[in-house]
Design an enzyme around this catalytic site. Structure first.
Site, PDB file in Angstrom:
ATOM      1  N   SER A   1       0.787  -1.337   0.093  1.00  0.00           N
ATOM      2  CA  SER A   1       0.019   0.117   0.070  1.00  0.00           C
ATOM      3  C   SER A   1       0.801   1.053  -0.031  1.00  0.00           C
ATOM      4  O   SER A   1       0.311   2.260  -0.566  1.00  0.00           O
ATOM      5  CB  SER A   1      -0.849  -0.049   1.336  1.00  0.00           C
ATOM      6  OG  SER A   1      -0.032  -0.107   2.415  1.00  0.00           O
TER       7      SER A   1
ATOM      8  N   GLY B   1      -1.857  -4.410   0.957  1.00  0.00           N
ATOM      9  CA  GLY B   1      -2.033  -5.458   1.812  1.00  0.00           C
ATOM     10  C   GLY B   1      -1.100  -6.712   1.462  1.00  0.00           C
ATOM     11  O   GLY B   1      -0.851  -7.665   2.041  1.00  0.00           O
TER      12      GLY B   1
ATOM     13  N   ASN C   1       3.717  -5.528   5.747  1.00  0.00           N
ATOM     14  CA  ASN C   1       2.661  -6.254   6.322  1.00  0.00           C
ATOM     15  C   ASN C   1       3.027  -7.590   6.781  1.00  0.00           C
ATOM     16  O   ASN C   1       2.226  -8.236   7.454  1.00  0.00           O
ATOM     17  CB  ASN C   1       1.713  -6.541   5.111  1.00  0.00           C
ATOM     18  CG  ASN C   1       1.103  -5.197   4.418  1.00  0.00           C
ATOM     19  OD1 ASN C   1       0.611  -4.794   5.360  1.00  0.00           O
ATOM     20  ND2 ASN C   1       0.969  -5.113   3.177  1.00  0.00           N
TER      21      ASN C   1
ATOM     22  N   ASP D   1      -5.131   6.388  10.113  1.00  0.00           N
ATOM     23  CA  ASP D   1      -4.624   5.042  10.754  1.00  0.00           C
ATOM     24  C   ASP D   1      -3.277   5.101  11.296  1.00  0.00           C
ATOM     25  O   ASP D   1      -2.869   3.884  11.885  1.00  0.00           O
ATOM     26  CB  ASP D   1      -4.587   3.897   9.662  1.00  0.00           C
ATOM     27  CG  ASP D   1      -3.956   4.110   8.522  1.00  0.00           C
ATOM     28  OD1 ASP D   1      -2.985   5.096   8.694  1.00  0.00           O
ATOM     29  OD2 ASP D   1      -4.137   3.469   7.329  1.00  0.00           O
TER      30      ASP D   1
ATOM     31  N   HIS E   1      -0.458   4.658   7.172  1.00  0.00           N
ATOM     32  CA  HIS E   1      -0.132   5.118   5.659  1.00  0.00           C
ATOM     33  C   HIS E   1       0.052   6.809   5.614  1.00  0.00           C
ATOM     34  O   HIS E   1      -0.609   7.451   6.126  1.00  0.00           O
ATOM     35  CB  HIS E   1      -1.268   4.818   4.792  1.00  0.00           C
ATOM     36  CG  HIS E   1      -1.622   3.492   4.833  1.00  0.00           C
ATOM     37  ND1 HIS E   1      -2.649   2.525   5.497  1.00  0.00           N
ATOM     38  CD2 HIS E   1      -1.023   2.443   3.858  1.00  0.00           C
ATOM     39  CE1 HIS E   1      -2.572   1.418   5.291  1.00  0.00           C
ATOM     40  NE2 HIS E   1      -1.857   1.266   4.352  1.00  0.00           N
TER      41      HIS E   1
END
Length: 207
Positions: free
Chosen positions: A33, A70, A99, A183, A186
């Site tokens: 991402s 992801g 991830n 979040d 990011h």
């Protein structure tokens, strides 16, 4: 005489030599991402900015963003052969691993996957740049240290280029929270030029 004229012209016009002597540079980015413009406007991520920088500097190159939000190193490893066969890159940027850490996957597996991807890229004739990552302090000092170190280890063992930390200058800022989406994982669009600078430092010598 014609050959001499072409040589002189290629020296005067950046990028012309590539067109005259072989295929243009083709850069494939396989990432997650952080490279797939998650949560930001299309065209504002560091991969899109890379394409703009190459054009501005008159470097003949095509940029192909094969990143998936992801994705893990296992996912990247499984889909890399098809990407190499389809795009036949001259340069490969691997931005994966974050991830894996978020999911608590074994570091040995992450290391093995990255090593296999680097080797596959080199076997396909591409110059490879490995992009490193760090995890937040709440993962524990031991895990964080070992995770960060594995990128450098793979780069040294495979003798490939390394960007140590994609979020250098972003995640380590005193006001880091102001540079991330809600979040806290990011980055905002304003962080991506700084991310590009980190990648560029490793990529430019390969070009």
């Amino acid at each position: 005489m014609r050959d001499c004229s072409l040589l002189a012209l290629s020296l005067a016009v950046p990028g012309l030599a590539v067109a005259q002597t072989g295929k243009p540079r083709r850069i494939v980015v396989i990432g997650d991402s952080l490279s797939a413009e998650y949560g930001i406007a299309r065209g504002s991520g560091w991969v899109a900015l890379l394409e703009q920088r190459l054009k501005a500097r008159k470097i003949a190159a095509e940029v192909i963003n094969a990143s998936i939000s992801g994705d893990t190193t296992s996912g990247g490893r499984s889909r890399l052969p098809a990407a190499l066969a389809r795009h036949k890159p001259t340069h490969l940027i691997i931005e994966l691993g974050g991830n894996d850490a978020l999911r608590g996957l074994a570091l040995d597996m992450t290391r093995d996957n990255l090593r296999a991807m680097v080797r596959a890229g080199k076997a396909a004739g591409a110059k490879v740049l490995l992009v490193g990552m760090q995890v937040p302090p709440n993962y524990g000092p031991s895990y964080g240290r070992d995770f960060f170190a594995l990128f450098g280890q793979v780069a040294r063992e495979e003798k490939t280029a390394l960007t140590p930390f994609l979020l250098q200058g972003v995640a380590d800022r005193a006001d880091a929270e102001a540079w991330f989406q809600p979040d806290r994982i990011h980055p905002l669009a304003k962080a991506h030029p700084l991310m590009l600078d980190q990648v560029w430092a490793g990529l430019e010598p390969l070009l």
